[in-house]
Write an enzyme that holds these catalytic residues in place. Structure first.
Site, short mmCIF file in Angstrom:
data_model
loop_
_atom_site.label_atom_id
_atom_site.label_comp_id
_atom_site.label_asym_id
_atom_site.label_seq_id
_atom_site.Cartn_x
_atom_site.Cartn_y
_atom_site.Cartn_z
N ASN A 176 5.72 -1.64 11.35
CA ASN A 176 4.96 -1.14 10.21
C ASN A 176 5.31 -1.98 8.97
O ASN A 176 5.96 -3.02 9.09
CB ASN A 176 5.29 0.35 10.01
CG ASN A 176 4.10 1.13 9.46
OD1 ASN A 176 3.45 0.69 8.52
ND2 ASN A 176 3.83 2.28 10.05
N THR A 214 4.86 8.67 3.41
CA THR A 214 4.92 10.12 3.58
C THR A 214 6.39 10.49 3.54
O THR A 214 7.17 10.00 4.36
CB THR A 214 4.29 10.54 4.93
OG1 THR A 214 2.90 10.22 4.89
CG2 THR A 214 4.45 12.03 5.19
N PHE A 266 -1.50 8.35 4.14
CA PHE A 266 -2.26 9.01 5.22
C PHE A 266 -3.51 9.73 4.68
O PHE A 266 -3.78 10.89 5.02
CB PHE A 266 -1.39 10.02 5.98
CG PHE A 266 -0.35 9.42 6.89
CD1 PHE A 266 -0.36 8.07 7.21
CD2 PHE A 266 0.62 10.23 7.48
CE1 PHE A 266 0.61 7.54 8.07
CE2 PHE A 266 1.58 9.71 8.34
CZ PHE A 266 1.57 8.36 8.62
N ASN A 326 0.84 -1.20 0.00
CA ASN A 326 0.00 0.00 0.00
C ASN A 326 0.87 1.25 0.00
O ASN A 326 1.96 1.27 0.56
CB ASN A 326 -0.98 -0.01 1.19
CG ASN A 326 -0.43 0.70 2.40
OD1 ASN A 326 -0.48 1.93 2.50
ND2 ASN A 326 0.15 -0.06 3.33
N SER A 373 5.65 5.06 8.62
CA SER A 373 4.99 4.84 7.33
C SER A 373 5.96 5.20 6.22
O SER A 373 6.58 6.26 6.25
CB SER A 373 3.74 5.70 7.20
OG SER A 373 3.31 5.66 5.85
C1 LIG Z 1 -3.75 -0.55 3.52
C2 LIG Z 1 -2.90 -0.37 4.73
C3 LIG Z 1 -2.90 0.86 5.39
C4 LIG Z 1 -2.10 1.04 6.54
N1 LIG Z 1 -2.14 2.24 7.18
C5 LIG Z 1 -1.41 2.40 8.34
C6 LIG Z 1 -1.48 3.60 9.07
O1 LIG Z 1 -2.22 4.53 8.72
N2 LIG Z 1 -0.72 3.72 10.18
C7 LIG Z 1 0.10 2.70 10.63
O2 LIG Z 1 0.78 2.83 11.64
N3 LIG Z 1 0.15 1.53 9.96
C8 LIG Z 1 -0.58 1.36 8.84
N4 LIG Z 1 -0.53 0.17 8.17
C9 LIG Z 1 0.38 -0.89 8.68
C10 LIG Z 1 -0.35 -1.89 9.59
O3 LIG Z 1 -0.87 -1.25 10.73
C11 LIG Z 1 0.61 -3.00 10.01
O4 LIG Z 1 1.65 -2.44 10.80
C12 LIG Z 1 1.23 -3.75 8.86
O5 LIG Z 1 0.29 -3.91 7.80
C13 LIG Z 1 1.78 -5.11 9.25
O6 LIG Z 1 0.73 -5.94 9.74
P1 LIG Z 1 0.01 -7.06 8.82
O7 LIG Z 1 1.10 -7.86 8.16
O8 LIG Z 1 -0.82 -7.86 9.78
O9 LIG Z 1 -0.82 -6.31 7.84
C14 LIG Z 1 -1.31 -0.04 7.03
C15 LIG Z 1 -1.33 -1.28 6.37
C16 LIG Z 1 -2.12 -1.45 5.24
C17 LIG Z 1 -2.12 -2.80 4.57
#
Ligand SMILES: Cc1cc2nc3c(=O)[nH]c(=O)nc-3n(C[C@H](O)[C@H](O)[C@H](O)COP(=O)(O)O)c2cc1C
Length: 340
Positions: free
Chosen positions: A246, A178, A115, A111, A175
């Protein structure tokens, strides 16, 4: 079971439309009272950490509910806590679409949302309006056009706004979408940000009488020295937790898959091992003085246990929900309860 029927239809849509449709379905089943059937009560899994009693250690990771529009419905799935955001002081559209991509073969997502959110004031209204009393963390960031040297102003603004309504607040400095944000994980920028957050929190504790924990969310792409230095600074400023991790910029293991060349952060299966390594390193660096929230590639009870064994006190997930559907939360919670 319902998700097994819905998934082929959702996967016909582009990933962002499927995301919206999935959350709309969840809201509908919340209104009908059917989503609650997925939750699994497990009193043996209660965890007390950060001064909060968590009903179970499995949370929703930030990014799925950026604006806090779906909090009550998400609790129906059985999460022990839900993190909403990331939110910024002012609303912003994020990057142009398409900006989410599935790598289905690897159960992974890339992704570059950037933000996209409706601003902190909108989120606060949703926090006030929610009916559930579940534990809600708020993930905060900076607007894309705020210069990095002024980033702390944005975080402080958001902290002040969400403080009365949040169970904990996460400073998202990791992230990849950004420009320059990840520089906040190092050196004077990190020290300045954490110092400002700690000072603001001290003010807020004095004025409100409430101590809201602050977590710092880190990237899996830091090296060991970077992890150690960050942990040392978090402890020095008396902040409360680290969320690891993240998404990653690495494409190791997925280079051959369609969509792997898309810019953005990779999450899901391919992130699992690296995020566990970061937790292991952090656990050594923090020596139990603050809790670690483990996230990255959790798709089963065994994956959640891997993070807990590595030193996490709580875990979160996001990507696996896209591939396995909402029943996954109850399954993991039940699995953890059985393994006790
Ligand atoms: C579409 C998408 C949007 C995300 N947006 C944020 C975010 O706004 N802030 C953040 O800290 N992490 C964000 N993440 C990261 C997730 O919170 C998480 O740390 C990361 O996806 C790893 O976990 P997972 O493998 O279970 O998805 C996002 C992940 C995805 C897939």
């Amino acid at each position: 079971m319902l998700y097994q029927l819905a998934r082929p239809l959702l996967f016909c849509l582009d990933a962002e439309s499927a995301h919206r449709a999935g959350l709309a379905l969840l809201d509908a089943s919340h209104a009908l009272g059917t989503a609650r059937l997925l939750a699994s009560a497990a009193p043996s899994l209660q965890v007390r950490t950060l001064g909060i009693d968590f009903p179970n250690p499995v949370g929703l990771a930030a990014g799925m509910d950026k604006n806090g529009d779906h909090i009550d419905a998400l609790f129906d799935l059985g999460f022990g806590f839900v993190e909403v955001g990331a939110v910024t002081p002012r609303p912003q559209p994020g990057n142009p679409r398409p900006r989410i991509f599935r790598l289905t073969e690897a159960q992974a997502i890339i992704n570059r949302m950037g933000f996209n959110n409706l601003g902190v004031d909108y989120l606060v209204e949703n926090l006030k309006r929610r009916k559930s009393s579940g534990i809600v963390g708020v993930n905060i960031g900076k607007n894309f056009d705020t210069p990095i040297e002024r980033a702390a102003d944005d975080y402080v603004h958001c902290l002040r706004k969400v403080y009365p309504h949040a169970s904990f607040v996460t400073a998202n400095v990791s992230s990849p979408n950004t420009s320059g944000l990840r520089n906040l994980q190092q050196d004077e920028l990190l020290d300045n940000l954490l110092g400002e957050l700690a000072r603001t929190r001290a003010d807020l504790v004095r004025s409100s009488g409430r101590h809201v924990p602050i977590a710092v969310k880190i990237a899996p792409d830091l090296d060991d020295a970077g992890i150690d230095a960050l942990a040392e600074r978090v402890l020095a400023h008396d902040l409360d937790a680290v969320i690891a991790t993240n998404t990653t910029l690495s494409r190791a293991g997925v280079e051959h898959l369609p969509n792997s060349r898309e810019a953005g952060g990779l999450s899901g299966g391919p992130l699992r091992v690296r995020s566990t390594e970061v937790i292991t390193r952090l656990a050594r660096a923090t020596a139990g003085r603050i809790p670690i929230i483990g996230v990255g590639g959790i798709a089963s009870t065994a994956d959640a246990m891997e993070k807990l064994r590595a030193g996490a006190t709580l875990v979160q997930l996001y990507s696996a929900l896209v591939f396995q559907g909402p029943a996954l939360v109850g399954k993991i919670v039940a699995g953890l309860a059985q393994s006790r």
